[in-house]
Design an enzyme around this catalytic site. Structure first.
Site, PDB file in Angstrom:
ATOM      1  N   CYS A 101     -13.143  -5.379 -27.655  1.00 39.43           N
ATOM      2  CA  CYS A 101     -14.466  -4.788 -27.871  1.00 39.43           C
ATOM      3  C   CYS A 101     -15.606  -5.658 -27.352  1.00 39.43           C
ATOM      4  O   CYS A 101     -16.681  -5.149 -27.054  1.00 39.43           O
ATOM      5  CB  CYS A 101     -14.678  -4.474 -29.356  1.00 39.43           C
ATOM      6  SG  CYS A 101     -14.328  -5.872 -30.420  1.00 39.43           S
ATOM      7  N   GLU A 146     -18.018  -1.737 -37.190  1.00 38.38           N
ATOM      8  CA  GLU A 146     -17.855  -2.603 -36.022  1.00 38.38           C
ATOM      9  C   GLU A 146     -17.460  -1.688 -34.873  1.00 38.38           C
ATOM     10  O   GLU A 146     -16.297  -1.279 -34.763  1.00 38.38           O
ATOM     11  CB  GLU A 146     -16.768  -3.642 -36.304  1.00 38.38           C
ATOM     12  CG  GLU A 146     -17.101  -4.564 -37.473  1.00 38.38           C
ATOM     13  CD  GLU A 146     -17.907  -5.780 -37.031  1.00 38.38           C
ATOM     14  OE1 GLU A 146     -17.690  -6.250 -35.894  1.00 38.38           O
ATOM     15  OE2 GLU A 146     -18.753  -6.260 -37.812  1.00 38.38           O
TER      16      GLU A 146
END
Lengths: 470, 466
Positions: free
Chosen positions: A261, A227
């Site tokens: 993010c 990720e």
């Protein structure tokens, strides 16, 4: 099992910790091999214990997040902890169904057989956490790994020190100590952990380190979920409700002081609406954080000095329309907006991960799409428009981990949607059932009987060609 | 000068220009692939015969039919597979549209092995094409004749601006792997799998690795030895044992062994005749290097059936070995040849321990009249796939994912699983504008009351969509 970070001095001490790391992982493997993670009841019990841990230690968790990121009790809960609780709830509810064998479509030759997919745990899973949502991004993946019946080794980020230390303390108090160890430490410890053999590694962090993790995993043929990140573009169409758009964008951008993010990294819009966008963003910021965001209990701080310097450095040579100030002592950076940003400038070269919103002007949707496609595939993509054609085209002609239209971030809150990147922003996905699948091996099974051998004789040699020769 | 630079750039440009996106384009490519198989069947059959002495029957069953079947399946289902997948919503997103969009990755590399040189390159290709990618194929240089047909004839049937076949050995493969791909699909050994994954890591390229291992075959005392022998022999000696999912070794009691060995001899004789060398249904070993490796393995344990070999045409007789020790070479590496060692165990538990001490295999077989025994083996072990009371039938179902676990691989394909493997699953949430009053409870300044309302809205318990 608490493994403290190695102190700066003492080679023997460091070596001791390194040996301990391999011991801890081996113990986790032995615990997995004992078979106790297999029964559904066990997994649910562990998940319920995790839930109890979160509820009983709420204050400790909030304190750690406050110390690490200047979060207050409410936003610690709302922006982070609640997602984990939700995930646990969702998983506990659905797990009994997920663990069942899935019968599949049969062919003419297999009509009388049992054909199904059987989900199994992979074994020992490593989860490497990160510092921006240090609780959620370590524990939410863990929920899925436990649900799938694995042993889980956690390596929280040392950058969010308080949360890392807290996890090392409270997890062993609620969960099986051998199956779910927490290993803390910096680069040397992480490197040592990565030398061990795991059955899956989930890493959240930067593309640079993602490559290192995948390279280490390749040595053991360990599958990975990475990720990662990137610059998530936010296209604001002329044809949209600008007030609404700017409020939502400001909410997603400045939460956690920009350290998300999937935060909208930069805005792409027509020069004719740039000023309005600035004004409306400013209005939203004032609504959320007051005249001076520094005084707001809801506005975060940058994680450490290194990142503070890095983010402040991105302001150099830029046109500041709002904010642009910072205080190194408290690592506060004001909610900032930059206008007419040059695509070649540093602020447009790396993921900002801070409360700076650059606006890059583009003259058309096509130009925006081209701009986006010239760059690495981002983790998220946002488009604000009332025009369906614009929305359709933007989605169809770009790629990204995920998309939210007319809002930001929220696609990651829907359980049935996979959360993950593509290209430089990552590989694999999790959340909800996607976690269960990620951390399971889906084993194809065909079971037939030993009778009815006559029915199968046709497939054996000698083949027809030989018979016709005679 | 990099020999691949131009080709890869051309393919990337085509992808960026969107050529492979429309369903019509993908259908045309798939139909072209189908025509390639139909119009060149004779040519391909001859190539397979030259490479592996693959007979008509085996070629039909394991190369042509499987490939054609996958093409047909993709053509039938393409539109459905390409559709956005609706996702369930929670209370907070009730009025929105949530779906998963399947997108091509971009430039895909498929590296294929030599043992099923048509099947193992075309079936992944079907998935990659159906998913809308541009594809670079790298067939194995070891199956030379088939490789030649693929490089010379196949491109005529596909759009060459989106598709390329490159030939070459390990050196060329290494050069190719230095380039960035958006997905790499590799079938081969675990050793090379590690090399491929390490190369992919440099570019953060996701991979599917179809590897191998030693596939155990547990034979319970409670079974009919002849039926078991038929099934085990058929799947073991198919393609002269050069099958990644072939039963690699047998685990059984000494008592069962006594009944199984003559039954295996009987099956072998019935299948291949008194002198298997004369059977058109028995293949040959692919290369001298592999032949010598296998010839060496014939010295392990004791030959109970077969054991003959002839280097002049790389013939190895269907062989059964007994009295084999775990430490001998035949039990250390994947055999990949027509040799079946039998290892004795005294109980089901011992068999399961034996299996679990080793790397997770690509396939696992258990033969027993007792359903419980079969279930025990399944539940207490792990493997890519599993078949109870037969050989690798499980891979003939496109509805079952075909892939390994642990050292035998990662990822899977066949049927829709291929399409999904070669697609990025993009999470999409389209929010309706308006209703801002409700959504504004998430904004700072935070308050306890707002938090409670928000938590209730995120709760999924009351969502009954779909």
């Amino acid at each position: 099992m608490l493994i403290p970070a190695a102190p700066a001095t003492g080679r023997d001490c460091v070596k001791g910790t390194m040996n301990k790391i391999s011991e801890v992982v081996q113990r986790a493997r032995a615990a997995f091999n004992s078979g106790r993670t297999r029964p559904l009841q066990f997994r649910i019990q562990q998940l319920e214990a995790l839930r109890r841990m979160i509820k009983e230690r709420e204050k400790d968790i909030a304190d750690a997040l406050a110390a690490d990121l200047h979060r207050n009790e409410w936003n610690a809960y709302h922006d982070e902890v609640v997602y984990v609780l939700e995930e646990i709830e969702y998983v506990i509810q659905n797990l009994p169904e997920w663990v069942m064998d899935e019968p599949t479509e049969k062919t003419a030759n297999t009509q009388h057989d049992e054909c199904y997919i059987h989900s199994e745990p992979l074994g020992v899973v490593l989860i490497i956490g990160t510092w921006n949502y240090p609780f959620d991004l370590t524990i939410q993946p863990m929920v899925g790994a436990i649900a799938a019946g694995n042993s889980v080794v956690l390596k929280p980020s040392e950058v969010s020190e308080n949360t890392a230390n807290l996890l090392a303390t409270i997890i062993p108090q609620y969960l099986d100590k051998d199956l779910f160890p927490v290993i803390n430490g910096g680069i040397p410890e992480t490197t040592e952990v990565l030398k061990q053999r795991f059955d899956h590694i989930l890493y959240t962090g930067s593309p640079g380190v993602g490559k290192i993790v995948m390279t280490a995993a390749a040595k053991h043929l360990t599958p990975v979920t990475l990720e990662l990140g990137g610059k998530s573009p936010c296209y604001v169409d002329k044809d949209c409700d600008l007030d609404l758009a700017c409020r939502r964008i400001a909410w997603g951008k400045y939460m956690n002081s920009g350290q998300t993010c999937v935060a909208p990294d930069y805005i792409l819009c027509d020069p004719s609406i740039q000023n309005q966008v600035v004004e409306k963003l400013k209005k939203a910021v004032k609504e959320f954080y007051g005249e001076d965001a520094k005084k707001s209990p809801d506005y975060g701080r940058i994680i450490n000095s290194r990142h503070f310097q890095r983010v402040m450095g991105l302001l150099e040579g830029q046109k500041v329309a709002c904010g642009g100030t910072g205080d190194a002592a408290t690592r506060y950076i004001a909610p900032t907006i930059l206008t007419d940003v040059d695509p070649e400038s540093p602020v447009m070269q790396e993921e900002i991960f801070g409360p700076i919103m650059p606006i890059v002007c583009v003259r058309s949707l096509e130009e925006a799409i081209q701009f986006i496609n010239q760059r690495e595939k981002p983790l998220a993509l946002y488009v604000f428009s009332q025009n369906d054609r614009v929305i359709k085209k933007m989605i169809a002609e770009t790629s990204s981990g995920g998309v939210t239209v007319n809002d930001v971030i929220l696609h990651i809150s829907v359980h049935s949607l996979p959360f993950g990147g593509v290209g430089n922003s990552g590989m694999g996905a999790y959340h909800g059932k996607h976690s269960f699948v990620t951390f399971s091996h889906r084993r194809s099974c065909l079971v037939r009987s030993l009778g009815k051998e006559d029915a199968f004789r046709g497939r054996y040699p000698p083949s027809l060609s030989k018979m016709t020769r005679h | 000068m990099d020999p691949f630079e131009d080709t890869l750039r051309r393919l990337r440009e085509s992808f960026r220009a969107g050529r492979t996106r429309p369903a019509e384009f993908r259908v045309t490519q798939l139909k072209g692939l189908g025509r390639f198989l139909q119009e060149n069947k004779q040519l391909l059959q001859e190539a397979l015969a030259r490479d592996l002495r693959k007979g008509v029957f085996e070629s039909e069953v394991s190369e042509f039919s499987i490939s054609q079947g996958e093409i047909n399946l993709a053509l039938r289902n393409l539109k459905a597979w390409m559709k956005d997948e609706k996702a369930a919503k929670n209370l907070a997103t009730q009025l929105d549209s949530a779906f998963i969009r399947k997108e091509p990755y971009g430039l895909v590399l498929i590296i294929a092995p030599w043992n099923y040189p048509l099947n193992l390159i075309l079936v992944p290709l079907v998935g990659a094409l159906a998913a809308g990618n541009c594809v670079v194929l790298k067939p194995s240089e070891i199956s030379q004749s088939t490789g030649k047909v693929l490089v010379e004839v196949l491109p005529r049937y596909l759009d060459q601006s989106c598709f390329a076949v490159v030939l070459g050995g390990p050196e060329e493969a290494g050069q190719l792997l230095e380039h960035k791909f958006d997905y790499i699909f590799f079938t081969g050994s675990p050793r090379v799998g590690k090399i491929v994954m390490a190369a992919a890591a440099k570019h953060l390229t996701p991979v599917t690795l179809e590897l191998g291992g030693k596939n155990p075959c547990y034979v319970d005392d409670d079974c009919d030895p002849q039926t078991v022998a038929n099934r085990v022999a058929f799947f073991r000696y198919f393609n002269a044992g050069q099958t990644c999912v072939a039963p690699d070794y047998v685990l059984c009691s000494p008592e069962m062994q006594e009944r199984l060995v003559p039954a295996l001899q009987g099956a072998i004789t019935r299948f291949y005749g008194e002198d298997p060398r004369g059977s058109p249904d028995l293949g040959r070993i692919i290369s001298d290097k592999h032949f010598q490796r296998l010839q060496g393995l014939l010295g392990c344990g004791r030959v109970a059936v077969g054991g003959q070999s002839d280097g002049s045409d790389r013939y190895i007789a269907p062989t059964v070995l007994v009295d084999v020790q775990e430490t001998e070479p035949v039990m250390q590496e994947e055999i990949f040849g027509p040799i079946l060692p039998i290892v004795n165990v005294r109980s089901l538990d011992e068999a399961i321990d034996f299996i679990n001490r080793r790397e997770k295999p690509l396939a696992l077989y258990a033969f027993s009249n007792s359903r419980q025994v079969v279930q025990q083996v399944l539940q207490r072990t792990s493997s890519g796939g599993f078949c109870g009371n037969d050989g690798f039938m499980h891979l003939t179902l496109a509805s079952l994912p075909f892939g390994g676990v642990g050292a035998s691989g990662m990822g899977s394909y066949h049927g829709k699983f291929s399409f999904d493997t070669f697609s990025h699953h993009r999470a999409c949430l389209l929010r309706r504008p308006g209703l801002e009053k409700i959504y504004s409870i998430r904004y700072p300044p935070y308050s306890l009351r707002n938090l409670r309302v928000l938590l209730m809205a995120m709760e999924t318990r009351s969502c009954t969509l779909l």
